[in-house]
Design an enzyme around this catalytic site. Sequence first.
Site, mmCIF file in Angstrom:
data_model
loop_
_atom_site.group_PDB
_atom_site.id
_atom_site.type_symbol
_atom_site.label_atom_id
_atom_site.label_comp_id
_atom_site.label_asym_id
_atom_site.label_seq_id
_atom_site.Cartn_x
_atom_site.Cartn_y
_atom_site.Cartn_z
ATOM 1 N N HIS A 108 17.046 -21.969 18.912
ATOM 2 C CA HIS A 108 16.818 -20.539 19.155
ATOM 3 C C HIS A 108 17.738 -19.971 20.230
ATOM 4 O O HIS A 108 17.851 -18.757 20.374
ATOM 5 C CB HIS A 108 15.343 -20.274 19.495
ATOM 6 C CG HIS A 108 14.899 -20.705 20.854
ATOM 7 N ND1 HIS A 108 14.180 -21.852 21.075
ATOM 8 C CD2 HIS A 108 15.050 -20.126 22.063
ATOM 9 C CE1 HIS A 108 13.903 -21.960 22.353
ATOM 10 N NE2 HIS A 108 14.424 -20.922 22.983
ATOM 11 N N ASP A 138 13.923 -27.136 16.222
ATOM 12 C CA ASP A 138 14.499 -26.217 17.203
ATOM 13 C C ASP A 138 15.620 -26.884 17.999
ATOM 14 O O ASP A 138 15.691 -26.766 19.222
ATOM 15 C CB ASP A 138 13.424 -25.684 18.152
ATOM 16 C CG ASP A 138 13.922 -24.507 18.990
ATOM 17 O OD1 ASP A 138 14.888 -23.850 18.565
ATOM 18 O OD2 ASP A 138 13.358 -24.274 20.070
ATOM 19 N N GLY A 209 15.499 -19.255 30.273
ATOM 20 C CA GLY A 209 16.804 -19.751 30.692
ATOM 21 C C GLY A 209 16.860 -21.262 30.786
ATOM 22 O O GLY A 209 17.930 -21.856 30.754
ATOM 23 N N ASN A 210 15.692 -21.921 30.892
ATOM 24 C CA ASN A 210 15.637 -23.385 30.888
ATOM 25 C C ASN A 210 15.800 -23.956 29.481
ATOM 26 O O ASN A 210 15.992 -25.161 29.317
ATOM 27 C CB ASN A 210 14.306 -23.889 31.440
ATOM 28 C CG ASN A 210 14.259 -23.910 32.947
ATOM 29 O OD1 ASN A 210 13.543 -23.125 33.563
ATOM 30 N ND2 ASN A 210 15.010 -24.812 33.550
ATOM 31 N N SER A 211 15.698 -23.119 28.481
ATOM 32 C CA SER A 211 15.678 -23.582 27.094
ATOM 33 C C SER A 211 16.880 -24.448 26.750
ATOM 34 O O SER A 211 18.014 -24.080 27.015
ATOM 35 C CB SER A 211 15.662 -22.393 26.146
ATOM 36 O OG SER A 211 15.578 -22.827 24.818
ATOM 37 N N LEU A 266 5.230 -36.025 2.023
ATOM 38 C CA LEU A 266 4.209 -36.558 1.110
ATOM 39 C C LEU A 266 3.760 -35.546 0.071
ATOM 40 O O LEU A 266 3.318 -35.926 -1.005
ATOM 41 C CB LEU A 266 2.981 -37.015 1.904
ATOM 42 C CG LEU A 266 3.024 -38.400 2.537
ATOM 43 C CD1 LEU A 266 1.672 -38.735 3.134
ATOM 44 C CD2 LEU A 266 3.425 -39.453 1.518
ATOM 45 N N GLY A 267 3.851 -34.253 0.406
ATOM 46 C CA GLY A 267 3.383 -33.253 -0.540
ATOM 47 C C GLY A 267 1.875 -33.166 -0.597
ATOM 48 O O GLY A 267 1.285 -33.116 -1.691
ATOM 49 N N VAL A 268 1.234 -33.170 0.566
ATOM 50 C CA VAL A 268 -0.222 -33.045 0.631
ATOM 51 C C VAL A 268 -0.600 -32.013 1.679
ATOM 52 O O VAL A 268 0.149 -31.767 2.623
ATOM 53 C CB VAL A 268 -0.913 -34.388 0.972
ATOM 54 C CG1 VAL A 268 -0.664 -35.413 -0.117
ATOM 55 C CG2 VAL A 268 -0.454 -34.915 2.324
ATOM 56 N N VAL A 269 -1.751 -31.401 1.483
ATOM 57 C CA VAL A 269 -2.345 -30.521 2.482
ATOM 58 C C VAL A 269 -3.446 -31.306 3.170
ATOM 59 O O VAL A 269 -4.303 -31.897 2.502
ATOM 60 C CB VAL A 269 -2.922 -29.240 1.844
ATOM 61 C CG1 VAL A 269 -3.630 -28.383 2.888
ATOM 62 C CG2 VAL A 269 -1.818 -28.446 1.167
ATOM 63 N N ILE A 270 -3.423 -31.345 4.502
ATOM 64 C CA ILE A 270 -4.374 -32.183 5.227
ATOM 65 C C ILE A 270 -5.169 -31.352 6.228
ATOM 66 O O ILE A 270 -4.803 -30.220 6.546
ATOM 67 C CB ILE A 270 -3.652 -33.319 5.981
ATOM 68 C CG1 ILE A 270 -2.610 -32.745 6.956
ATOM 69 C CG2 ILE A 270 -3.036 -34.302 5.013
ATOM 70 C CD1 ILE A 270 -1.941 -33.787 7.828
#
Length: 466
Positions: A108, A138, A209-211, A266-270
């Site tokens: 960012h 990020d 500014g630390n980013s 994996l293609g799962v909703v957890i």
Amino acid sequence: MNNYRSPIWALALLAFSIFWVSSARSAQLPEFTELVKKASPAVVNISTVQGAEGSKPILGPNGQPLPDIFQEFFGRPHPRIDEGQRRPQSLGSGFIISDDGYILTNNHVVDGASQVIVRLSDRRELEATLVGADERSDLALLKIDAEDLPVVKIGRSADLQPGQWVVAIGSPFGFDYSVTAGIVSALGRSLPSENYVPFIQTDVAINPGNSGGPLFNLDGEVIGINSQIFTRSGGFMGLSFAIPMDVAMRVSDQLKEQGYVSRGWLGVVIQDVNKDLAESFGLKKAAGALVAQVMPDGPGDRSGLRDGDVILSFAGNPINLSSDLPHAVGATPPGDKVKVELVRGGKSLTLDVTVGELPTDPRQALSSGKPAKQANRLGVKVVELTSKQKGDLEINTGVVISEVLGGPARSIGLRPGDVITDVDNQPVDSPKQFSKLIADLPSERSISMRLIRRGRPGYITFKLPE
């Protein structure tokens, strides 16, 4: 004589005791002087030049600027650039990881920049090339044309423990080479903005500014990259988060080699397992990741995972919280076959699961991996409920959300796995009927919707745009 000298000796003894205690306490506190002296030359300040449109605030799901809590704080908010202007904006920090000019920072910090300028400790300013960036972690890898540069020592974030001292060096509010210190507060934190990074939580004072700046251990090794804070005021409040260096180096290596990052999928909703769910699934304690939905034809589906499975271990890594699973899966190379220990129907089971590759389009990660179709006016895709899901929820009608693609759905917080039973006081029978129902709804009027999330029903309201 003895009576006269006794108070004097008592005062002397007291003074000596105070001095000894003070010296002992001082001896227990770390000394950062040499660390900072050796590490600072490899820390850089990063500025960018934005295009004519200028910098833009980060927008949330509803299209509005993000609130202060968990906003990406480094350099945000910063002044917009008036149309037609192009001037440097001091956004953040970074650090040199190789003497030939490779630099790590946050994505960012450089996102949307037409020019990136790196200022070294010797005050030289060099234009950097963006080698690659990874929005999910990020992170961004830069390259400047220079040689024999000072470099940081890379440490192992896996060796960190809560309570350890850590030091940050960066440019908060443009004050170059500011040093702050604190301790590791916790490890493996999951934040709403990212599920694939097990963040390091610290109480190090971090500000805009630390980013992208380094987080050091007492051996002068970089063990994290300062990335986010939790704030209600826009400034430091004691909760800072850093990307573990083990994660950062894996990302950096892939960006350098191929320009993008491959992650396991994996293609799962957890969802989390609470006490009641643990009891209902025959578990001894509330632990693991409950599979709420298996995406059709996804890696989990092809490997035999089912709705209702409770994953307790992945590739030898214990899964205590549901947030542990994305961390473990994301770090697994696509194509690897791993052992997954789970509980199904109250019985323990071990599956050989072949990990897939996380799609580059985050919308596809919530589906079967096939290109997402255009969403309806609400901004969701839905599928039919299985007989098992209907039985578990004790309902006869309804649809389940498979994808949230945007629009009003994001702004009201809809999630994959939510079950919709009624819209505008009309029962929902099928995906086709649901789409027609949404298409016929009036605009700019409050619409009620009945949802079931994690077994709990409730009503929400929304408005559809023109």
